[in-house]
Design an enzyme around this catalytic site. Sequence first.
Site, PDB file in Angstrom:
ATOM      1  N   HIS A  63       1.147  -0.631   0.247  1.00 37.31           N
ATOM      2  CA  HIS A  63       0.224  -0.111   0.212  1.00 37.31           C
ATOM      3  C   HIS A  63       0.928   1.243  -0.002  1.00 37.31           C
ATOM      4  O   HIS A  63       1.124   1.259   1.436  1.00 37.31           O
ATOM      5  CB  HIS A  63      -1.025  -0.143   1.188  1.00 37.31           C
ATOM      6  CG  HIS A  63      -2.208  -0.959   1.067  1.00 37.31           C
ATOM      7  ND1 HIS A  63      -3.452  -1.253   0.858  1.00 37.31           N
ATOM      8  CD2 HIS A  63      -1.683  -2.590   1.803  1.00 37.31           C
ATOM      9  CE1 HIS A  63      -3.541  -2.211   0.499  1.00 37.31           C
ATOM     10  NE2 HIS A  63      -2.821  -2.724   1.459  1.00 37.31           N
ATOM     11  N   LEU A  64       1.653   2.197  -0.759  1.00 43.74           N
ATOM     12  CA  LEU A  64       1.774   3.076  -1.294  1.00 43.74           C
ATOM     13  C   LEU A  64       1.176   4.445  -0.955  1.00 43.74           C
ATOM     14  O   LEU A  64       1.517   5.322  -0.314  1.00 43.74           O
ATOM     15  CB  LEU A  64       2.316   3.175  -2.632  1.00 43.74           C
ATOM     16  CG  LEU A  64       3.285   2.334  -3.499  1.00 43.74           C
ATOM     17  CD1 LEU A  64       3.561   3.007  -4.315  1.00 43.74           C
ATOM     18  CD2 LEU A  64       4.673   2.496  -1.843  1.00 43.74           C
ATOM     19  N   ARG A  65      -0.189   3.886  -0.782  1.00 46.40           N
ATOM     20  CA  ARG A  65      -0.957   5.042  -0.433  1.00 46.40           C
ATOM     21  C   ARG A  65      -1.270   6.064  -0.860  1.00 46.40           C
ATOM     22  O   ARG A  65      -1.809   7.484  -0.515  1.00 46.40           O
ATOM     23  CB  ARG A  65      -0.446   5.779   1.424  1.00 46.40           C
ATOM     24  CG  ARG A  65      -0.345   4.669   2.256  1.00 46.40           C
ATOM     25  CD  ARG A  65      -1.752   3.790   2.045  1.00 46.40           C
ATOM     26  NE  ARG A  65      -1.809   3.435   4.056  1.00 46.40           N
ATOM     27  CZ  ARG A  65      -2.747   1.864   4.057  1.00 46.40           C
ATOM     28  NH1 ARG A  65      -3.355   1.926   2.766  1.00 46.40           N
ATOM     29  NH2 ARG A  65      -2.664   1.066   4.771  1.00 46.40           N
ATOM     30  N   ASP A 153      -9.231  -4.569  -2.657  1.00 47.79           N
ATOM     31  CA  ASP A 153      -7.892  -5.233  -1.262  1.00 47.79           C
ATOM     32  C   ASP A 153      -8.308  -4.078  -0.171  1.00 47.79           C
ATOM     33  O   ASP A 153      -8.724  -2.721  -0.572  1.00 47.79           O
ATOM     34  CB  ASP A 153      -6.087  -5.104  -1.571  1.00 47.79           C
ATOM     35  CG  ASP A 153      -6.125  -5.423  -0.006  1.00 47.79           C
ATOM     36  OD1 ASP A 153      -6.490  -6.796   0.491  1.00 47.79           O
ATOM     37  OD2 ASP A 153      -5.032  -4.739  -0.027  1.00 47.79           O
ATOM     38  N   HIS A 233      -3.256 -12.091   1.364  1.00 49.22           N
ATOM     39  CA  HIS A 233      -3.019 -12.304   2.912  1.00 49.22           C
ATOM     40  C   HIS A 233      -3.628 -13.175   3.463  1.00 49.22           C
ATOM     41  O   HIS A 233      -4.956 -13.297   4.162  1.00 49.22           O
ATOM     42  CB  HIS A 233      -2.875 -11.122   3.713  1.00 49.22           C
ATOM     43  CG  HIS A 233      -4.649 -10.104   3.551  1.00 49.22           C
ATOM     44  ND1 HIS A 233      -5.827 -10.877   3.071  1.00 49.22           N
ATOM     45  CD2 HIS A 233      -4.317  -9.112   2.990  1.00 49.22           C
ATOM     46  CE1 HIS A 233      -6.893  -9.652   3.204  1.00 49.22           C
ATOM     47  NE2 HIS A 233      -5.985  -8.692   2.761  1.00 49.22           N
ATOM     48  N   ASN A 279      -5.681  -7.029   9.730  1.00 49.47           N
ATOM     49  CA  ASN A 279      -7.175  -7.304   8.871  1.00 49.47           C
ATOM     50  C   ASN A 279      -6.614  -7.795   7.959  1.00 49.47           C
ATOM     51  O   ASN A 279      -5.800  -8.021   7.094  1.00 49.47           O
ATOM     52  CB  ASN A 279      -7.684  -6.313   8.805  1.00 49.47           C
ATOM     53  CG  ASN A 279      -9.458  -6.776   8.145  1.00 49.47           C
ATOM     54  OD1 ASN A 279      -9.874  -8.003   8.723  1.00 49.47           O
ATOM     55  ND2 ASN A 279      -9.421  -6.429   7.445  1.00 49.47           N
ATOM     56  N   ASP A 306       2.570  -6.820   2.759  1.00 53.37           N
ATOM     57  CA  ASP A 306       0.665  -6.391   2.849  1.00 53.37           C
ATOM     58  C   ASP A 306       1.200  -5.023   3.611  1.00 53.37           C
ATOM     59  O   ASP A 306       0.850  -4.795   4.853  1.00 53.37           O
ATOM     60  CB  ASP A 306      -0.393  -7.443   3.665  1.00 53.37           C
ATOM     61  CG  ASP A 306      -1.042  -6.708   3.574  1.00 53.37           C
ATOM     62  OD1 ASP A 306      -1.877  -5.556   3.083  1.00 53.37           O
ATOM     63  OD2 ASP A 306      -2.728  -6.914   4.449  1.00 53.37           O
ATOM     64  N   HIS A 310      -0.144   2.832   8.273  1.00 57.57           N
ATOM     65  CA  HIS A 310      -1.168   4.271   9.131  1.00 57.57           C
ATOM     66  C   HIS A 310       0.481   5.415  10.125  1.00 57.57           C
ATOM     67  O   HIS A 310       0.841   4.331  10.182  1.00 57.57           O
ATOM     68  CB  HIS A 310      -1.799   3.617   9.615  1.00 57.57           C
ATOM     69  CG  HIS A 310      -2.715   2.841   8.975  1.00 57.57           C
ATOM     70  ND1 HIS A 310      -3.693   2.535   8.062  1.00 57.57           N
ATOM     71  CD2 HIS A 310      -2.487   0.982   9.239  1.00 57.57           C
ATOM     72  CE1 HIS A 310      -3.980   1.931   7.997  1.00 57.57           C
ATOM     73  NE2 HIS A 310      -3.515   0.324   8.147  1.00 57.57           N
TER      74      HIS A 310
HETATM   75  O1  DOR Z   1      -4.437  -4.664   7.832  1.00 54.82           O
HETATM   76  C1  DOR Z   1      -4.655  -4.126   6.661  1.00 54.82           C
HETATM   77  N1  DOR Z   1      -4.504  -2.888   6.231  1.00 54.82           N
HETATM   78  N2  DOR Z   1      -5.839  -5.122   6.400  1.00 54.82           N
HETATM   79  C2  DOR Z   1      -6.227  -4.469   4.512  1.00 54.82           C
HETATM   80  O2  DOR Z   1      -6.737  -5.401   4.288  1.00 54.82           O
HETATM   81  C3  DOR Z   1      -6.330  -3.197   4.522  1.00 54.82           C
HETATM   82  C4  DOR Z   1      -4.678  -2.151   4.764  1.00 54.82           C
HETATM   83  C5  DOR Z   1      -4.575  -1.331   5.201  1.00 54.82           C
HETATM   84  O3  DOR Z   1      -5.212  -0.804   3.538  1.00 54.82           O
HETATM   85  O4  DOR Z   1      -4.418  -0.494   5.575  1.00 54.82           O
HETATM   86 ZN    ZN Z   2      -3.819  -4.811   1.397  1.00 55.68          ZN
END
Ligand code: DOR
Ligand code: ZN
Length: 422
Positions: A63-65, A153, A233, A279, A306, A310
């Site tokens: 996830h590069l956001r 996802d 995952h 998750n 994954d 955050h």
């Molecule tokens: O823990 C997770 N974070 N599971 C996901 O499916 C999405 C991901 C996120 O984008 O933060």
């Molecule tokens: Zn993911």
Amino acid sequence: MKILIKKGKIVNSKERKPRVADILIDKGKIAKIAPQISCEGIEKEINAAGKIIMPTLIDMHVHLREPGREDKETIETGTKAALAGGAATILAMPNTEPAIDSREAVKLLKEKLKEKAHSNVLISAAITEGRKGKKLVDIEGLAQEGVKAITDDGSSVDDSQLMLKAFEQAKKNDIIVICHSEDRSLSKKGVLNLGFSSTCLGLRGIPKSAEFERVARDIRLAEEAEARIHIAHLSCKESVEIISQAKKRGVRVSAETAPHYFSLSEEDLWDFDTNKKINPPLRSRDDALAIKQALREGVIDLIASDHAPHTENEKDIEFERAEFGTIGLETELAVAVTELIEVKFLDWPDLVNKFTAKPAEVLKIPEPEIKEGRKAELIVFDPKKEWVVEKNNFFSKSKNSCFLGRKLKGKIERVFYKGRFI
Ligand code: DOR
Ligand code: ZN
């Protein structure tokens, strides 16, 4: 520019026996591999005795956001983290803000990548518009735009009919569907695995059925459409069993897990560390062992991080309110080595296979290999070095690692990419 790497132990996924040899790199290419190389005009010589030399990794879950959540991660910081972790190629997830769900969004992202990316970035797009689960994206158009996969996802498409259509379209356009397997009517507002820990800690649990029921549904739909499906995952034993059965039936299914699912378990949550709120959630020790075994047996094809960055504001709060996810790019290789190689669960070629050949096969791209004539993209890895995961040493903009404070065995010393050592 000529670079000579002396006496490293070269590991490729296809070669059962790693061999000690010298590697001559000339103009960014592997010019020669031989037991002993000496030649004129060497500008840099690296003594790699006792070190492992392996191809750079492909991490197909990152996830590069960007766009939208540059406070968590950016293309620049995320791809630097990828390279630092040995992944020269990553697949960027589309749950950005806005989601990558149209040709225009992909075009914009490509522009940004050209400008800012430090590693090679492949693009995945959403399955449904805005990842809302209501309307399919233009799968044909996105495939023409070079998108490697489609995935919602972060969530699953609840509407089975829509999902079946997605598989049919994906098959027509030879694109893979990556499934986040979660039935929200079962996971509800859970924050960790449903079981002993959730009861003791007094927190709402997520049953394993929320995952494996959806794995089973998606596999059935893919099978009906004769499409390729990749399960993201994987966290529990029951999902492994379903995938194993499907593979035996000849379904074109592949699966990934992330290092935290085989190295941690729900017991690790007794410190309420929100960095371990992920998750799908960390499951039981029994599940972690089943995941490891599935990796060894090839039921789970590959390892991906994954990487889910955050901010501190989203993590340094009560457990129930914290976001789900852990960063993983800069620890995935060392965690895998510590948990799988050190304990002799896997050997080196097998581990490299799960980080290179397998994701290459799923994404239909060339397998990274250390071979004469190929581009020199390789990792010099010190298998003996012990280190502790520390917040201040990450390239990633967010520091929410579930492995903070953990001692790992084996460390990346250098990564050679695009003609230079990083
Ligand atoms: O823990 C997770 N974070 N599971 C996901 O499916 C999405 C991901 C996120 O984008 O933060
Ligand atoms: Zn993911």
